[in-house]
Design a protein around this motif. Structure first.
Motif, mmCIF file in Angstrom:
data_model
loop_
_atom_site.group_PDB
_atom_site.id
_atom_site.type_symbol
_atom_site.label_atom_id
_atom_site.label_comp_id
_atom_site.label_asym_id
_atom_site.label_seq_id
_atom_site.Cartn_x
_atom_site.Cartn_y
_atom_site.Cartn_z
ATOM 1 N N MET A 20 8.638 -4.727 7.508
ATOM 2 C CA MET A 20 7.859 -3.501 7.407
ATOM 3 C C MET A 20 7.040 -3.443 6.120
ATOM 4 N N THR A 21 7.717 -3.657 4.990
ATOM 5 C CA THR A 21 7.035 -3.538 3.693
ATOM 6 C C THR A 21 5.912 -4.572 3.580
ATOM 7 N N GLY A 22 6.224 -5.839 3.979
ATOM 8 C CA GLY A 22 5.227 -6.913 3.902
ATOM 9 C C GLY A 22 4.015 -6.594 4.752
ATOM 10 N N VAL A 23 4.247 -6.170 5.979
ATOM 11 C CA VAL A 23 3.135 -5.885 6.887
ATOM 12 C C VAL A 23 2.315 -4.714 6.360
ATOM 13 N N THR A 24 2.988 -3.703 5.832
ATOM 14 C CA THR A 24 2.262 -2.554 5.284
ATOM 15 C C THR A 24 1.311 -3.006 4.164
ATOM 16 N N ALA A 25 1.815 -3.906 3.294
ATOM 17 C CA ALA A 25 0.976 -4.430 2.211
ATOM 18 C C ALA A 25 -0.198 -5.236 2.768
ATOM 19 N N ASP A 26 0.099 -6.054 3.804
ATOM 20 C CA ASP A 26 -0.957 -6.862 4.417
ATOM 21 C C ASP A 26 -2.053 -5.969 5.004
ATOM 22 N N VAL A 27 -1.630 -4.910 5.694
ATOM 23 C CA VAL A 27 -2.603 -4.007 6.316
ATOM 24 C C VAL A 27 -3.460 -3.346 5.243
ATOM 25 N N ASP A 28 -2.780 -2.946 4.155
ATOM 26 C CA ASP A 28 -3.494 -2.317 3.042
ATOM 27 C C ASP A 28 -4.584 -3.263 2.516
ATOM 28 N N ALA A 29 -4.200 -4.534 2.293
ATOM 29 C CA ALA A 29 -5.152 -5.518 1.757
ATOM 30 C C ALA A 29 -6.289 -5.758 2.756
ATOM 31 N N ALA A 47 -10.239 -4.893 2.204
ATOM 32 C CA ALA A 47 -11.258 -5.941 2.279
ATOM 33 C C ALA A 47 -12.345 -5.547 3.280
ATOM 34 N N ARG A 48 -11.915 -5.056 4.431
ATOM 35 C CA ARG A 48 -12.891 -4.696 5.465
ATOM 36 C C ARG A 48 -13.748 -3.510 5.044
ATOM 37 N N HIS A 49 -13.138 -2.583 4.286
ATOM 38 C CA HIS A 49 -13.893 -1.379 3.884
ATOM 39 C C HIS A 49 -14.522 -1.542 2.509
ATOM 40 N N ARG A 50 -14.346 -2.753 1.944
ATOM 41 C CA ARG A 50 -14.919 -3.069 0.622
ATOM 42 C C ARG A 50 -14.462 -2.061 -0.440
ATOM 43 N N ILE A 51 -13.187 -1.929 -0.562
ATOM 44 C CA ILE A 51 -12.618 -1.026 -1.568
ATOM 45 C C ILE A 51 -11.833 -1.872 -2.560
ATOM 46 N N ALA A 52 -12.090 -1.682 -3.853
ATOM 47 C CA ALA A 52 -11.385 -2.441 -4.890
ATOM 48 C C ALA A 52 -9.904 -2.067 -4.866
ATOM 49 N N PRO A 53 -9.039 -3.051 -5.201
ATOM 50 C CA PRO A 53 -7.589 -2.785 -5.156
ATOM 51 C C PRO A 53 -7.178 -1.586 -6.007
ATOM 52 N N SER A 54 -7.956 -1.272 -7.040
ATOM 53 C CA SER A 54 -7.561 -0.162 -7.912
ATOM 54 C C SER A 54 -8.115 1.179 -7.429
ATOM 55 N N ALA A 55 -9.105 1.121 -6.535
ATOM 56 C CA ALA A 55 -9.764 2.366 -6.124
ATOM 57 C C ALA A 55 -8.936 3.112 -5.078
ATOM 58 N N LEU A 56 -9.301 4.377 -4.896
ATOM 59 C CA LEU A 56 -8.625 5.195 -3.898
ATOM 60 C C LEU A 56 -9.038 4.720 -2.502
#
Lengths: 241, 408
Positions: free
Chosen positions: B238-247, B251-260
């Motif tokens: 669960m945790t791994g997949v959640t992180a993968d989805v977040d990344a 990437a798809r929405h072009r949002i920096a890892p630090s941004a909201l």
């Protein structure tokens, strides 16, 4: 000694100490009550007669001196042993009857046997017999004290004193709350129990007319016995009343 | 004096003073009843939360659009149309993702030959029953082909079925959704109400393509979806997949890892643990209030027992004069307060069980009398009686008989 006395005190004293004050309530009293005797104690308030009675009744302990009950020294025994002695050998009758309210005559009479550990059947049988002996008719046996007259209530109290077949009855102003006629009936009852069964009675009273029913009158004053005579030789006013 | 006799004496004394006895034990009655009702409501709430969680599917992750700022105005979560079908497809191809479905929803009026009804229409993928862990009671779910052809087919919830087809078999009939005819091919099993009282069976599921092309108004962005739901193959991932989805979505929405991010990821385990811990906190809170009232009840007993000892001083003196040893007096009063408390506890148990039945009827949860909590409450109340009765009983036992007899 031909016959052992039931009650014998030797130099019995009771001192109440409150701070610096010392009150000598009972002052080196020597007293003897033979088995089967009916003795009255008279004396004014504060003469020490009630305190003396409490010690004889094992409700209180003497400060000094010796109290022999049936030849056994009971002046130094502990509270539980005194309770056991009261349970087995003493019966109390009070001026205010001290019956339990909302409790039938029969259950009031049963009370001492609860602590003696008798079966409920035996308790009931003995209570009925004692109530009849004390002159309370059977139709009153289930009534609570509030439905009984003063004389009837005192009969219940006397039955309660009799149920454990005591050696000695201690009566503290037993007629103090009764009218003259009823007093006479109650005193006749005591006299009858004393004569017919040889029951020993020690009674405290204010009234000479009541004391007349006993065999011997002992007068207390300031913690000491000042007069001790057979009833027929008692002269009212011979001691300070 | 034995225990049975002491018990009889105590019961006699309690019955002789009925009113006072009842008032004395009121605190205990309320305390015990409160404990039992609290425990049963807590257990009922937890059971129904567990049921809801199981209904959601155990390893489900939900992605909803996040807040977005348009010219300084922040919209709430889910307010922006930032998730797309493409996001859903990308998530479906991640490792450990068992199945995924987009959800596009709208509310509208539907009409059958028997009646009409307003309900929620959910556009979903054929994986929907698997992800939602929801079976059909009749018919079949739609297929990939139906999605590809934007087929006008639908699967209806139990509530919709009963509203639109009161006495008829809905399978094979046609209903009109926004005047578009849809053929009913399946009926879902009944789920009932959720924790918030919403009827979960009040819905219609259609292929998302059909909803987007045939029902949605044209001013909505064509590939926007309300929600992405997917299930993970194993709870440990669960945790791994959640992180993968977040990344992936960043990437798809072009949002920096630090941004909201413009999306929000929730998984059912989080929801479950929050719900369970909330229920538990509530239960602990209620139980402590109930315990406090039990203690207060105990103090009430002590109070009245002290009064009773004072009132019955002469009786105590008399009992001593006729030969009752101190321990018999102690036992009498101790048994009396324990009996009082236990009788109060028993009344409280009865009230508590009745209260629980009422609460379960109102809150629509199953209630079963819980024997351990009933026995526990009874034992605890007699313990309270003994604990708080000890000091008055000791006072009675140590009275001086002469003083006691002289008391008016």
């Amino acid at each position: 000694m031909t016959e052992q006395a039931l009650v014998r005190t030797i130099a019995l004293s009771k001192v109440f100490a409150a701070g610096e004050h010392r009150l000598v309530a009972v002052d080196r009293v020597d007293f003897t009550l033979a088995r089967g005797e009916f003795v009255s104690i008279m004396g004014p308030s504060g003469s020490g007669k009630s305190t003396f009675m409490h010690i004889i009744g094992c409700l209180d302990r003497p400060t000094s001196g010796t109290y022999l009950f049936d030849g056994v020294d009971v002046s130094t025994i502990d509270a539980d042993a005194r309770a056991a002695l009261r349970r087995a050998k003493l019966g109390f009758v009070f001026q205010a009857y001290n019956l339990l309210p909302r409790t039938s005559a029969i259950e009031n009479a049963e009370l001492p046997m609860i602590y003696a550990g008798l079966s409920s059947r035996e308790r009931r049988d003995r209570a009925v017999r004692a109530l009849l002996d004390a002159g309370l008719e059977e139709r009153h046996h289930l009534q609570p004290p509030s439905e009984l007259s003063g004389g009837q209530q005192q009969r219940v109290a006397i039955a309660r004193a009799l149920v454990n077949q005591p050696e000695l009855i201690l009566a503290d102003e037993p007629t103090g709350a009764l009218d003259t006629k009823t007093s006479g009936e109650i005193m006749t009852l005591f006299q009858g129990l004393n004569r017919a069964r040889g029951l020993s009675v020690l009674m405290v009273t204010h009234e000479a007319s009541v004391a007349r029913y006993s065999q011997r009158i002992v007068s207390f004053l300031d913690g000491r016995i000042v007069n001790d005579v057979p009833t027929e030789r008692y002269v009212a006013g011979s001691a300070v009343e | 004096m034995n225990l049975a006799l002491a018990l009889r004496l105590a019961l006699g004394a309690i019955v002789r003073n009925k009113e006072r006895s009842l008032l004395t034990v009121l605190g205990i009655v309320i305390g015990v009843a409160a404990v039992i009702v609290t425990v049963s409501i807590g257990a009922g709430a937890r059971a129904s939360i567990d049921q809801q969680i199981a209904n959601l599917g155990s390893n489900v992750v939900i992605v909803i659009p996040g807040s977005s700022a348009t010219q300084g105005a922040h919209l709430g979560l889910g307010g922006a149309a930032t998730l797309t079908l493409g996001d859903g497809l990308a998530i479906a191809h991640l490792p450990h993702v068992a199945a995924a479905t987009p959800l596009v929803t709208l509310r509208t009026q539907v009409v059958s030959q028997y009646g009409n009804w307003q309900t929620q229409i959910q556009g979903a993928a054929p994986t929907w029953p698997f992800v939602r862990n929801w079976e059909l009671s009749a018919g079949t779910f739609f297929s990939d082909t139906d999605v590809a052809t934007s087929a006008k087919v639908c699967v209806i919830g139990a509530t919709v079925a009963s509203e639109l087809f009161p006495n008829a078999d809905p399978i094979g009939t046609t209903i009109a959704i926004r005047n578009v005819p849809f053929r009913v091919i399946g009926v879902l099993t009944t789920r009932g109400h959720n924790v918030f009282g919403m009827d979960q069976d009040d819905l219609i599921v259609v292929p998302y393509s059909a909803l987007m092309q045939r029902l949605q108004s044209s001013n909505v962005r064509a590939d926007a979806v309300n929600t992405l739901i997917f299930s993970v193959d194993d709870p440990t991932n669960m945790t791994g997949v959640t992180a993968d989805v977040d990344a992936l979505l960043r990437a798809r929405h072009r949002i920096a890892p630090s941004a909201l991010p413009d999306f929000s990821i929730r998984n059912t385990q989080d929801v479950a643990s929050v719900a369970t811990s909330t229920a538990l906190t509530l239960q602990i809170l209620l139980a402590s209030v109930a315990t406090v009232s039990l203690v207060v009840g105990g103090i009430g007993i002590m109070n009245i027992m002290l009064v009773s000892v004072t009132e019955r001083t002469r009786e105590i003196g008399l009992r001593m004069a006729v030969g009752a040893p101190g321990r018999a007096i102690l036992m009498q009063f101790l048994v009396e307060s324990a009996t009082l408390a236990t009788v109060g506890g028993a009344i409280g148990v009865v009230l508590g069980v009745v209260g629980s039945l009422v609460a379960s009827a109102i809150g629509k949860f199953a209630y079963q009398p819980d024997l351990p909590s009933i026995i526990g409450a009874l034992v605890f109340s007699s313990a309270v009686g003994i604990f708080f009765g000890y000091s008055p009983a000791r006072r009675a036992a140590t009275l001086d008989p002469i003083v006691a007899l002289r008391t008016e």
